[in-house]
Scaffold this active site. Structure first.
Site, PDB file in Angstrom:
ATOM      1  N   LYS A  23       0.851  -1.203   0.000  1.00 39.24           N
ATOM      2  CA  LYS A  23       0.000   0.000   0.000  1.00 39.24           C
ATOM      3  C   LYS A  23       0.887   1.254   0.000  1.00 39.24           C
ATOM      4  O   LYS A  23       0.667   2.183  -0.766  1.00 39.24           O
ATOM      5  CB  LYS A  23      -0.881   0.024   1.236  1.00 39.24           C
ATOM      6  CG  LYS A  23      -1.511   1.392   1.547  1.00 39.24           C
ATOM      7  CD  LYS A  23      -2.386   1.401   2.778  1.00 39.24           C
ATOM      8  CE  LYS A  23      -1.635   1.745   4.018  1.00 39.24           C
ATOM      9  NZ  LYS A  23      -1.344   3.189   4.213  1.00 39.24           N
ATOM     10  N   ASP A 117      -4.922   8.166   8.897  1.00 34.85           N
ATOM     11  CA  ASP A 117      -4.889   7.483  10.182  1.00 34.85           C
ATOM     12  C   ASP A 117      -4.802   8.437  11.370  1.00 34.85           C
ATOM     13  O   ASP A 117      -4.070   9.413  11.331  1.00 34.85           O
ATOM     14  CB  ASP A 117      -3.657   6.563  10.210  1.00 34.85           C
ATOM     15  CG  ASP A 117      -3.967   5.275   9.490  1.00 34.85           C
ATOM     16  OD1 ASP A 117      -3.059   4.682   8.923  1.00 34.85           O
ATOM     17  OD2 ASP A 117      -5.145   4.891   9.485  1.00 34.85           O
TER      18      ASP A 117
HETATM   19  C1  EPZ Z   1       4.413   6.678   5.967  1.00 32.31           C
HETATM   20  O1  EPZ Z   1       3.742   7.750   6.587  1.00 32.31           O
HETATM   21  C2  EPZ Z   1       3.415   5.525   5.941  1.00 32.31           C
HETATM   22  N1  EPZ Z   1       2.227   5.933   5.190  1.00 32.31           N
HETATM   23  C3  EPZ Z   1       3.027   5.140   7.364  1.00 32.31           C
HETATM   24  O2  EPZ Z   1       2.175   3.999   7.291  1.00 32.31           O
HETATM   25  C4  EPZ Z   1       4.294   4.748   8.122  1.00 32.31           C
HETATM   26  O3  EPZ Z   1       3.958   4.456   9.464  1.00 32.31           O
HETATM   27  C5  EPZ Z   1       5.289   5.913   8.082  1.00 32.31           C
HETATM   28  O4  EPZ Z   1       5.570   6.265   6.709  1.00 32.31           O
HETATM   29  C6  EPZ Z   1       6.600   5.573   8.766  1.00 32.31           C
HETATM   30  O5  EPZ Z   1       7.157   4.451   8.150  1.00 32.31           O
HETATM   31  C7  EPZ Z   1       2.282   5.962   3.840  1.00 32.31           C
HETATM   32  O6  EPZ Z   1       3.308   5.679   3.235  1.00 32.31           O
HETATM   33  C8  EPZ Z   1       1.019   6.363   3.138  1.00 32.31           C
HETATM   34  P1  EPZ Z   1       6.704  10.002   7.987  1.00 32.31           P
HETATM   35  P2  EPZ Z   1       4.389   9.244   6.554  1.00 32.31           P
HETATM   36  O7  EPZ Z   1       6.610  11.260   7.200  1.00 32.31           O
HETATM   37  O8  EPZ Z   1       5.099   9.448   5.275  1.00 32.31           O
HETATM   38  C9  EPZ Z   1       7.030  13.331  11.323  1.00 32.31           C
HETATM   39  C10 EPZ Z   1       0.188   2.761   7.597  1.00 32.31           C
HETATM   40  O9  EPZ Z   1      -0.417   2.262   8.555  1.00 32.31           O
HETATM   41  N2  EPZ Z   1       6.913  14.316  10.228  1.00 32.31           N
HETATM   42  O10 EPZ Z   1       7.905   9.130   7.838  1.00 32.31           O
HETATM   43  O11 EPZ Z   1       3.340  10.205   6.953  1.00 32.31           O
HETATM   44  C11 EPZ Z   1       5.689  12.666  11.603  1.00 32.31           C
HETATM   45  O12 EPZ Z   1       4.921  13.447  12.500  1.00 32.31           O
HETATM   46  C12 EPZ Z   1       0.800   4.143   7.713  1.00 32.31           C
HETATM   47  O13 EPZ Z   1       0.348   2.198   6.476  1.00 32.31           O
HETATM   48  C13 EPZ Z   1       7.135  15.659  10.506  1.00 32.31           C
HETATM   49  O14 EPZ Z   1       7.402  16.026  11.647  1.00 32.31           O
HETATM   50  O15 EPZ Z   1       5.443   9.090   7.736  1.00 32.31           O
HETATM   51  C14 EPZ Z   1       6.093  11.363  12.232  1.00 32.31           C
HETATM   52  O16 EPZ Z   1       6.335  11.571  13.625  1.00 32.31           O
HETATM   53  C15 EPZ Z   1       0.672   4.724   9.103  1.00 32.31           C
HETATM   54  N3  EPZ Z   1       7.020  16.571   9.513  1.00 32.31           N
HETATM   55  C16 EPZ Z   1       7.424  11.035  11.558  1.00 32.31           C
HETATM   56  O17 EPZ Z   1       7.870  12.239  10.926  1.00 32.31           O
HETATM   57  C17 EPZ Z   1       6.712  16.206   8.220  1.00 32.31           C
HETATM   58  O18 EPZ Z   1       6.648  17.085   7.333  1.00 32.31           O
HETATM   59  C18 EPZ Z   1       7.312   9.934  10.510  1.00 32.31           C
HETATM   60  O19 EPZ Z   1       6.463  10.406   9.522  1.00 32.31           O
HETATM   61  C19 EPZ Z   1       6.501  14.829   7.942  1.00 32.31           C
HETATM   62  C20 EPZ Z   1       6.605  13.902   8.962  1.00 32.31           C
END
Ligand code: EPZ
Length: 417
Positions: A23, A117
């Site tokens: 996904k 989510d």
């Molecule tokens: C992706 O989310 C996945 N979703 C998530 O899967 C997954 O848990 C996550 O990566 C970590 O592996 C998709 O790919 C659609 P991040 P993403 O940006 O990209 C902080 C599932 O169940 N952050 O790596 O949103 C954020 O708050 C989902 O399939 C900032 O601070 O994850 C978090 O604490 C859940 N500023 C951390 O980084 C930003 O601009 C990780 O987020 C972006 C993120």
């Protein structure tokens, strides 16, 4: 689709499952097609609600999207529309991944702030700062991210505060058409990010360092369509491994890549699971009650936050005490409250969940708060005494195709009501 799972606990999961495409890659692959005019075919596409939402989004932008079995064909026009509407974007976090391709291809983008989510605030500061570093203006107006780059983008050095998966993907998909070279430092190393980068290279991009913390992108004038097979979903594959461990079962997982699950397998092995590679996948057996194992979630290659509910469900009925530390999404412990309703003995203190393994959970009605929490509750229900009802199971359908059917095929007593 009814949105409740009814589980009668007991019995081991025995048999074989097949894992489809990821996904968290396919949604970005679909978004990246906006970067070139023409027709693309993406195969190994999972049959999940989020793929339908992304298909609708691309259609609204002027693309033609057709599904044949597990392949999606996308025809992108010369000038896609640059606005992603709120009614679709609010349902799915990954919608934000159209931002980079639109700014690079048509010079502007209006993308509604994503929903998705409920696992904690989902800020976009790293996405926005990355696009600004490439010369775009980006701001939040009336619930939309509005980004503009009328004179195109220019390569830059970008250092991410956190190896954000989404921000790495948005910057990468924008930089491929920028003038000059972009270096992304502290880039995400997830296999899903590598999959998107390889797709972009097949489209004529020049990206190196995929899978490491430093990704270099040499901008090119134009990209062309390409076909691509989505990489296997490592989170679903890992979920089946924990399902085998929790139910003291024996499951062979086909169509999966065990190399993407090194740390989860280390944890499962110390819990007592026997993991062997199998043709096109792996096999997980658990012949006695799991030993409790400590774990801290981290960006890849660390233990994935998306498998945190599964290891908590395993530790909840394991022999001994354990600590699970969540370092990626602070809101992810909401799941623990629901697990407590099944009799789990868990105490949450900030980023840490202290778990005392109990010998038996007891079935009760619980509510899924996101995809992975929902799946974790179903797995706990499989070993709880009596009936467990998991409500809001539509979350599960967003990310886990045919979950109830696959569980029944492995001998579980699960039905949708
Ligand atoms: C992706 O989310 C996945 N979703 C998530 O899967 C997954 O848990 C996550 O990566 C970590 O592996 C998709 O790919 C659609 P991040 P993403 O940006 O990209 C902080 C599932 O169940 N952050 O790596 O949103 C954020 O708050 C989902 O399939 C900032 O601070 O994850 C978090 O604490 C859940 N500023 C951390 O980084 C930003 O601009 C990780 O987020 C972006 C993120």
């Amino acid at each position: 689709m009814s949105d409740k799972f009814r589980i009668i606990g007991g019995g081991r999961l025995l048999g074989e499952v097949h894992v489809g495409g990821a996904k968290n890659s396919v949604l970005k692959l679909m978004a990246a097609t906006l970067l070139a005019e023409g027709t693309f075919t993406i195969s190994n596409v999972p049959d999940i609600a989020d793929v339908e939402i992304m298909s609708d989004l691309l259609t609204r932008m002027g693309c033609t999207v057709t599904h044949t079995g597990s392949a999606v064909s996308i025809t992108v026009p010369a000038a896609p529309l640059h606005r992603a509407d709120y009614d679709l974007v609010r349902k799915m976090r990954a919608s934000i991944n159209v931002l980079g391709p639109l700014v690079a291809r048509v010079g502007e983008a209006e993308v509604a702030l994503p929903g998705g989510d409920a696992i904690g605030p989902r800020p976009l500061d790293l996405h926005i700062r990355g696009l600004e570093a490439l010369g775009a203006t980006a701001k939040i107006e009336h619930g939309f991210v509005v980004a503009k780059a009328p004179n195109g983008l220019t390569g830059a050095r970008i250092d991410l505060d956190f190896p954000s998966v989404g921000a790495t993907e948005n910057v990468m998909t924008a930089a491929v058409l920028a003038k000059g070279t972009t270096v992304i430092d502290n880039a995400a190393r997830e296999p899903d990010v590598v999959d998107v980068g390889e797709f972009l290279n097949a489209m004529g991009a020049k990206i190196s360092g995929l899978g490491t913390s430093t990704i270099t992108i040499e901008g090119v004038e134009k990209l062309h369509p390409a076909d691509h097979a989505t990489l296997p979903d490592r989170i679903i594959a890992g979920t089946w491994a924990f399902a085998a461990a929790i139910t003291q079962g024996d499951i062979t997982v086909r169509g999966a890549n065990p190399d993407h699950l090194e740390i989860p397998f280390e944890k499962l092995t110390s819990a007592g699971a026997i993991i062997t590679t199998a043709e096109d996948g792996f096999r997980v057996r658990m012949e006695s009650r799991a030993h409790a194992v400590d774990v801290a979630t981290l960006p890849y290659p660390g233990f994935p936050t998306d498998l945190q509910p599964m290891i908590i469900a395993m530790n909840a009925t394991a022999d001994g005490n354990s600590i699970v530390t969540e370092n990626v999404f602070e809101g992810r412990f909401m799941f623990v409250n629901e697990l407590g309703r099944l009799g789990a003995d868990i105490h949450v203190e900030g980023h840490h969940a202290s778990i005392k393994g109990v010998t038996q959970l007891s079935g009760a009605p619980v509510v899924a708060t996101d995809i992975r929490a929902g799946v974790g509750l179903v797995l706990a229900g499989l070993v709880a005494d009596g009936e467990t009802i998991v409500e809001d199971a539509f979350h599960i359908d967003r990310g886990f195709p045919g979950f109830a059917e696959a569980l029944c095929a492995l001998g579980a007593n699960v039905e949708r009501i």
